[in-house]
Design an enzyme around this catalytic site. Sequence first.
Site, PDB file in Angstrom:
ATOM      1  N   HIS A 271      15.089   5.753  -5.089  1.00  0.00           N
ATOM      2  CA  HIS A 271      16.145   6.329  -5.927  1.00  0.00           C
ATOM      3  C   HIS A 271      16.860   5.274  -6.769  1.00  0.00           C
ATOM      4  O   HIS A 271      18.081   5.326  -6.934  1.00  0.00           O
ATOM      5  CB  HIS A 271      17.152   7.103  -5.058  1.00  0.00           C
ATOM      6  CG  HIS A 271      16.551   8.322  -4.429  1.00  0.00           C
ATOM      7  ND1 HIS A 271      16.446   9.520  -5.071  1.00  0.00           N
ATOM      8  CD2 HIS A 271      15.956   8.508  -3.216  1.00  0.00           C
ATOM      9  CE1 HIS A 271      15.853  10.414  -4.287  1.00  0.00           C
ATOM     10  NE2 HIS A 271      15.526   9.814  -3.155  1.00  0.00           N
ATOM     11  N   ASN A 296       9.831  11.552  -5.153  1.00  0.00           N
ATOM     12  CA  ASN A 296      10.045  12.975  -4.888  1.00  0.00           C
ATOM     13  C   ASN A 296      10.536  13.724  -6.116  1.00  0.00           C
ATOM     14  O   ASN A 296      10.472  14.947  -6.168  1.00  0.00           O
ATOM     15  CB  ASN A 296      11.035  13.167  -3.732  1.00  0.00           C
ATOM     16  CG  ASN A 296      10.364  12.963  -2.398  1.00  0.00           C
ATOM     17  OD1 ASN A 296       9.459  12.131  -2.276  1.00  0.00           O
ATOM     18  ND2 ASN A 296      10.764  13.732  -1.393  1.00  0.00           N
ATOM     19  N   ASP A 335      16.629   7.242   1.901  1.00  0.00           N
ATOM     20  CA  ASP A 335      15.767   8.431   1.998  1.00  0.00           C
ATOM     21  C   ASP A 335      14.549   8.300   1.091  1.00  0.00           C
ATOM     22  O   ASP A 335      14.546   7.559   0.111  1.00  0.00           O
ATOM     23  CB  ASP A 335      16.548   9.694   1.619  1.00  0.00           C
ATOM     24  CG  ASP A 335      17.166   9.604   0.235  1.00  0.00           C
ATOM     25  OD1 ASP A 335      17.647   8.506  -0.137  1.00  0.00           O
ATOM     26  OD2 ASP A 335      17.157  10.595  -0.503  1.00  0.00           O
ATOM     27  N   GLU A 336      13.518   9.037   1.449  1.00  0.00           N
ATOM     28  CA  GLU A 336      12.368   9.273   0.576  1.00  0.00           C
ATOM     29  C   GLU A 336      11.732   7.997   0.002  1.00  0.00           C
ATOM     30  O   GLU A 336      11.446   7.920  -1.187  1.00  0.00           O
ATOM     31  CB  GLU A 336      12.780  10.212  -0.574  1.00  0.00           C
ATOM     32  CG  GLU A 336      13.307  11.548  -0.068  1.00  0.00           C
ATOM     33  CD  GLU A 336      13.659  12.526  -1.181  1.00  0.00           C
ATOM     34  OE1 GLU A 336      13.410  13.719  -1.011  1.00  0.00           O
ATOM     35  OE2 GLU A 336      14.218  12.091  -2.217  1.00  0.00           O
ATOM     36  N   VAL A 337      11.519   7.003   0.851  1.00  0.00           N
ATOM     37  CA  VAL A 337      10.817   5.800   0.390  1.00  0.00           C
ATOM     38  C   VAL A 337       9.339   6.160   0.215  1.00  0.00           C
ATOM     39  O   VAL A 337       8.719   6.737   1.111  1.00  0.00           O
ATOM     40  CB  VAL A 337      10.975   4.644   1.402  1.00  0.00           C
ATOM     41  CG1 VAL A 337      10.209   3.414   0.926  1.00  0.00           C
ATOM     42  CG2 VAL A 337      12.455   4.320   1.588  1.00  0.00           C
TER      43      VAL A 337
END
Lengths: 554, 554
Positions: A271, A296, A335-337
């Site tokens: 992100h 994502n 989050d969401e690596v």
Amino acid sequence: MKRKVLLSLISNLAISAIAIWPRPQTMTVGSKALKISSSFDITLSGISNVPQDLLDAISQTKSAIKNDKLERLVVGRGAADATIKAGAKELGKLVVSLEGVKGNVRGISEEAVDAIENRIEEYTLDIPADGSAATLKAKSTLGLYRGLTTFQQLWYFWDGTTYTVQAPVHISDSPKYPYRGLMLDTARNYFPVQDIKRTLDAMSLVKMNAFHWHVVDSQSFPLQVPGFMELAEKGAYSSSAVYTQQDVKDIVSYAAARGIDVIAEIDTPGHTTVIGNAYPQHIACNGKRPWANYANEPPAGQLRLASPATVNFTASLIDAASSLFPSKFFSTGGDEVNQRCYNEDPETQQSLKTSGKTLEQALDGFVRATHDALHKRGKTAAVWQEMALEHQIGLRNDTVVFVWISSDDAKAVAKKGFRFVHAASDYFYLDCGAGEWIGDNGGANSWCDPFKTWQKSYSFDPTANLTQAEAKLVLGGQHLLWTEQSGPQNLDSIVWPRAASSAELFWSGPGGNVSEALPRLHDVGFRLNQRGVGAIHLQPLYCALRPGVCDLTA
Amino acid sequence: MKRKVLLSLISNLAISAIAIWPRPQTMTVGSKALKISSSFDITLSGISNVPQDLLDAISQTKSAIKNDKLERLVVGRGAADATIKAGAKELGKLVVSLEGVKGNVRGISEEAVDAIENRIEEYTLDIPADGSAATLKAKSTLGLYRGLTTFQQLWYFWDGTTYTVQAPVHISDSPKYPYRGLMLDTARNYFPVQDIKRTLDAMSLVKMNAFHWHVVDSQSFPLQVPGFMELAEKGAYSSSAVYTQQDVKDIVSYAAARGIDVIAEIDTPGHTTVIGNAYPQHIACNGKRPWANYANEPPAGQLRLASPATVNFTASLIDAASSLFPSKFFSTGGDEVNQRCYNEDPETQQSLKTSGKTLEQALDGFVRATHDALHKRGKTAAVWQEMALEHQIGLRNDTVVFVWISSDDAKAVAKKGFRFVHAASDYFYLDCGAGEWIGDNGGANSWCDPFKTWQKSYSFDPTANLTQAEAKLVLGGQHLLWTEQSGPQNLDSIVWPRAASSAELFWSGPGGNVSEALPRLHDVGFRLNQRGVGAIHLQPLYCALRPGVCDLTA
């Protein structure tokens, strides 16, 4: 005849519902009317060196009582109360005092940002029906602030009079959980300072105490960080879509004066695409397509976590950003690596080869560096759940975890012994149910369908499946607004009054009844409207005026 | 390097998208810049006795061009256009003329409310790049109004200049379908006149021409009807939640001046409980519980359709209400008639016994009476689909049917030979997906889940499964907002820009591509924001500035 009976039944129901939100721990009310005197005042008793923010809170309370002008939500509105009001006494004074505080009195602002385990929010409030002075007592100015907020919710307006029909009132209150929050993403779309302040005002009315500010993300970087000014210069949507250091000070102090701690977040290492605008050397797979392989949501781009230079850069950035916020908490996200992004990034692969580390080992070093920076400042790191559950990294024991993917994951986080905040998409995501926002994915549902109703979040059980020991790790919970499909235009309408459901859940405790809660929630919404917050109507006004009549079984 | 290539690609994409909404039938554009001169004016050529509403429309167009100040939705916003703007000519004049109109010129307002088959909305617009006068031609003032609206959408603002980068422009345009509407329910919750006017402004920007006003329902009766003033007196939510006759005049004329016909609806015989406040003798099962046995939502109550007195009352009410609206259409509703309500109503059973009629025969007489009243006024009745499909009643051949339950039902309506409007819940209901609003039905989905995205409605095929002859019965379509969960606070955010998708579908025709449309839809939304309409962001601004980049396949 039938209709008359019905109306009388409804009227009784309504009168029994005093509309304080969140529901106090203990409360007794009477059935006498009491009016606010035209000379009504709030005075302080026995407090030396009164903090300015307490004086401000008192002043705001007096203004609210004068200006809310909320009509009771009953058929006929305040006209129905004419008879009972006829013999009402007038309340001239609320006397506010601190109990057991010796020496220097700390302000609300100081107490609001203290370590979460040190805050005291309890208070007692007594309002006699005979016109003698009401009293508010607490062991802290923060507690007084909560009590003043409750006091504001007691009054209605009709025909020139501000009154209650339920005196006397005795309330003894304290929160079940110390963390009751709202997360706002100001990166997908930007929100001017005034929108954030209005949100803080609404939060304070329902005794929320944590503003989790997801301030930057891959799409934009609106935060001016000292020493890293290029990030906002090159990463904000425009030169006016920026939170200056003065704006941040303003927001932080506005929040603190309302009993709200601002927990900022610089999400890392994912992100972060926009950081590449100013520092391209630190971003892997920057804008790489198809984005869906590398992130994502668009655009792809993550911090080069294996690069020593990027680790240093990130730790310095987190350090500098955290210096803007007095909170003891600061979130480094996590989050969401996306692994493929790193697998295909030559620079990352070279760094790993050089160091002899695996990607997970590199992530461990990356997270340690940022968390060490926070620790040196006396701050505690907060992270999204993946950091605790999906990666083999060494987190400090005091790390706070946001459980977001599913409420079912709380158990696993608790098993690892971390304190955590309920922020699960299946209960608390405000953006669900508005359809897929990806451009050419026409007609698809949002990933976290369906829409999370206030009843859904209100019925959440914070300690489901937890042992007694694990239950102690629950700090509380929060609603969250990711803003792919929102901006200032629909901020209020998405958040309010829905987010009030978690505010009550985590203050009053679970197990509330939706039919009992709904009339009070209507009241919250209409009071917010009176204060300029665009809370939506949850039902036709017909229903709001007739508690229970629009229940399924009615 | 990769990033530069990407940005240039994006820039080209953006420049190719001129943001007129709805898409004109034929349009050619160039690639030269053209600025609005500081002395820009719109002049009329060869029109005698110029109607005041045309002068007003010209004045509004000049204001919009001056005040919209919309920045182009490209990376860098208008700064990207500095080079191309350098040598731009200035446009000094738009010359407006009528073609083939002899004698008296009718105003926009008169043409907008004419019979739907008589309206002419076509226009041609030419804007040379060399600074010579632009021209707008049409065969009607209504056509000129549409052309002026298109002209407003051509211009952007940056650094003191109002300009386009796509001159010359030639547009020849006309609607595919004559009915492009929005329905608003002002009975579940009330909307002040200013909210309706703002909605009409937004509708006119996207060339919608029908405001279907579901003005009253079981929950409240906000409409002052001459001769029936007690209905609003006893049925409005409050004395201020009323549309006075002056308000209605104001709304109707405001709409008509913007090319919009107001099709009002008094829903009958169901959805009428509140009439019982003033006329209890006319309402069966008034407030009867459990409501779910007698109505689709609370409170229960329907007009006593078998009672001759109630038939007369209703016909008179419809006659009086329709007199407030110049439209040739008036809706008598007719959805969700509950049979059990009548079966258990002693008065209705007595009426049926007396007359020897079945309930269906009574309904036939009831509908004939109201439709005859409209016919006598030269008006055509509109009804919800059940009247055509579920009941054995004699409708006039010219009756217009709103297909609402499912888009699949259009075929059956067409088979019966009725003209119809697409208003199906599976494509056009704006309120779906926000969760169940019934109080104790916690966490349930809305009945018409999921949320209807703009892509969903945009992809609708108005003539699916229809023969060529049946296809001619399609008048057009509309989005609809039922307001159980909305009010002024979320009107704009629920409706805009989403409802623009049907406006384009029914003006430009079906088959549009969502990826092509999205950048223009962003533009509509941001232009509405500039005009004070709270249209929401459909994506992160990052995506809005980079057409295609946030597509699934990008």
